[in-house]
Scaffold this active site. Structure first.
Site, PDB file in Angstrom:
ATOM      1  CG  HIS A   1      -4.503  -6.483  10.285  1.00 44.13           C
ATOM      2  ND1 HIS A   1      -3.527  -6.170  11.211  1.00 44.13           N
ATOM      3  CD2 HIS A   1      -4.126  -5.880   9.120  1.00 44.13           C
ATOM      4  CE1 HIS A   1      -2.610  -5.402  10.624  1.00 44.13           C
ATOM      5  NE2 HIS A   1      -2.941  -5.233   9.370  1.00 44.13           N
TER       6      HIS A   1
ATOM      7  CE  LYS B   1      -2.192  -0.993   3.885  1.00 47.06           C
ATOM      8  NZ  LYS B   1      -1.759  -2.365   4.132  1.00 47.06           N
TER       9      LYS B   1
ATOM     10  CG  ASN C   1      -2.403   3.327   7.304  1.00 46.32           C
ATOM     11  OD1 ASN C   1      -2.753   3.616   8.443  1.00 46.32           O
ATOM     12  ND2 ASN C   1      -1.869   2.160   7.011  1.00 46.32           N
TER      13      ASN C   1
END
Length: 477
Positions: free
Chosen positions: A202, A132, A155
């Site tokens: 996650h 990302k 982010n």
């Protein structure tokens, strides 16, 4: 891929609105300040009550914001909205109470989206298990090469609240979004978006792979021009098929192979576009050469193609794609070549903190002495070892959960020599590099791609990579 027309949200009147902000820290404090400045009655709740939290609380209370430390579970009376830090898990009692009361729960991304002005810059959004940050930075570099005012935000880099409320005027934003942020951003509607890849990560937060994928897929909702997916990762294409988008939005794939119509790909060392060209069934546009991508590892070529697809969706010319990729310098600890010692290359990919990232890193080299291990975070290593076994000259294992990797190697690559380092002191990385140098022969790559988190031995993956680089320098001297 369903179609619909999306209308922008109405400006909100914050005056006197009772808002609960869940969590201090990098997103909670700015959110509380922004809402307070708009006239909202803000109460910040926080699980922790340590010296740092008390210091942060004092700063907010001086502004007239209420802060409740040591109790992040109870919904303050009179709450009309909850704004949460992205890391707070969805199953927290505070959120159950908010849902019971019929309240909306927003993250900082949702708040930024709602606070955008009527002439706000469109968002080109990126998510995925790995790649990302690199892809977002590549995209920003390409947009800048096209002469556009932009920033890498979300982010990474500039906070989204700062980006949408600051004095800087942007033409377009390159926005990195995590699955946590997407979970709490129900009304986000990007100009175009990409999901780079999907692998288990996650899962303790999301509860299941299905829930994790669904949150990643939210990035496609309401896209106007292009939903960019990874041809090699069917799960990303499935997310596009399930998305509810604006009329005329297209699915655009990227592939390391020869692209079909509506795809970007690679032909004889050239990155080419068959999506944003006239008569894409017959024509292709050259964008850049593989050598323009740093480093030119397969997964990084994929990142470059995804960034190029989003830039092209925004109307950026081909030349800017090439120039932006040439101008881009990757962050430290991402397949960074440290040095050659005795004709062996030493490469730092400390950022490869999960098996999916490590697999991509291992695929970039032919003959490898692999340094791996750390905190496994519930991961298993059989698939990684099976796919990479033929490339391994040897393995040096470090860290708390190294036995899991050792057992996978015993099952799937029993012929590969393994050095198991049972030490966690500051000299452990130097010992690992020395052992790796003994296993390596001229032409090999000693690769730090741990497939694990670093916190058992190091403060973070940066410190782990720094220790590796220092050990390589010592070896070379």
């Amino acid at each position: 891929m369903g179609s619909r027309k999306v209308t922008s949200s109405e400006p909100l009147d914050w005056q006197g609105k009772h808002v609960t902000v869940a969590g201090l820290g990098v997103s909670g404090i700015p959110a509380a300040k922004v809402l307070h400045a708009r006239g909202a009655n803000v109460t910040v709740v926080n699980d922790g009550d340590d010296a740092r939290a008390r210091e942060q609380a004092a700063e907010l209370e001086a502004l007239g914001i209420t802060v409740r430390l040591g109790d992040g579970a109870t919904l303050p009376e009179g709450s009309e909205l909850v704004v949460t830090a992205p890391g707070w898990k969805p199953d927290k009692p505070l959120f159950a109470a908010a849902r019971e009361a019929g309240l909306e729960i927003w993250g900082d991304v949702e708040l930024a989206w709602r606070l955008r002005g009527p002439d706000a810059a469109p968002w080109l959004a990126i998510t995925g298990t790995n790649g990302k940050t690199t892809t977002t930075q590549m995209l920003a570099s390409i947009l800048k090469a096209a002469g556009l005012r932009t920033a890498a935000v979300g982010n990474i880099g500039v906070s989204l609240l700062d980006a949408v409320l600051g004095d800087e005027q942007y033409d377009v934003l390159a926005v990195e979004l995590s699955s946590y942020q997407l979970h709490w951003a129900p009304s986000l509607r990007a100009h175009s978006a990409a999901v780079l890849n999907l692998a288990p990560d996650h899962l303790d937060w999301h509860g299941s792979m299905e829930a994790y994928a669904a949150d990643k897929g939210r990035i496609y909702e309401g896209n106007r021009v292009a939903c960019v997916y990874n041809v090699a990762d069917k799960a990303t294409e499935d997310l596009v098929r399930g998305a509810d988008v604006e009329e005329g939005c297209r699915a655009v794939g990227f592939t390391l192979g020869t692209p079909g119509p509506s795809q970007l790909g690679v032909v004889e060392g050239i990155l080419v576009d068959r999506a944003f060209v006239e008569d894409r069934h017959k024509n292709a546009q050259e964008l850049a050469e593989i050598s323009d991508v740093d480093p030119p590892a397969p997964h990084n070529i994929a990142n470059a193609l995804a960034a190029a697809a989003l830039a092209r969706a925004f109307g950026v010319p081909a030349r800017a794609v090439r120039d932006g990729l040439r101008d881009f310098t990757p962050d430290a600890h991402r397949i960074a070549h440290v040095a050659d010692v005795d004709a062996v290359a030493y490469v730092d990919d400390s950022k490869a903190t999960n098996t999916h990232a490590a697999e991509a890193s291992l695929a970039a080299y032919e003959s490898i002495v692999w340094i791996a291990g750390g905190l496994a975070k519930g991961a298993t290593f059989d698939e990684l070892v099976t796919k990479s076994a033929k490339r391994l000259r040897g393995v040096v294992l470090i860290g708390q959960d190294r036995a899991l990797i050792r057992e996978a190697l015993a099952r799937h690559a029993p012929e590969v020599p393994v050095v198991d380092l049972d030490r966690t002191d500051t000299g452990a990385m130097l010992a690992a590099v020395q052992e790796a140098s003994r296993l390596a022969v001229a032409g090999d790559t000693v690769l730090l791609a741990p497939a694990c988190a670093s916190m058992d031995m190091f403060a973070n993956y940066n410190k782990r990579g720094d220790a590796f680089a220092e050990a390589v320098r010592e070896l070379g001297s």
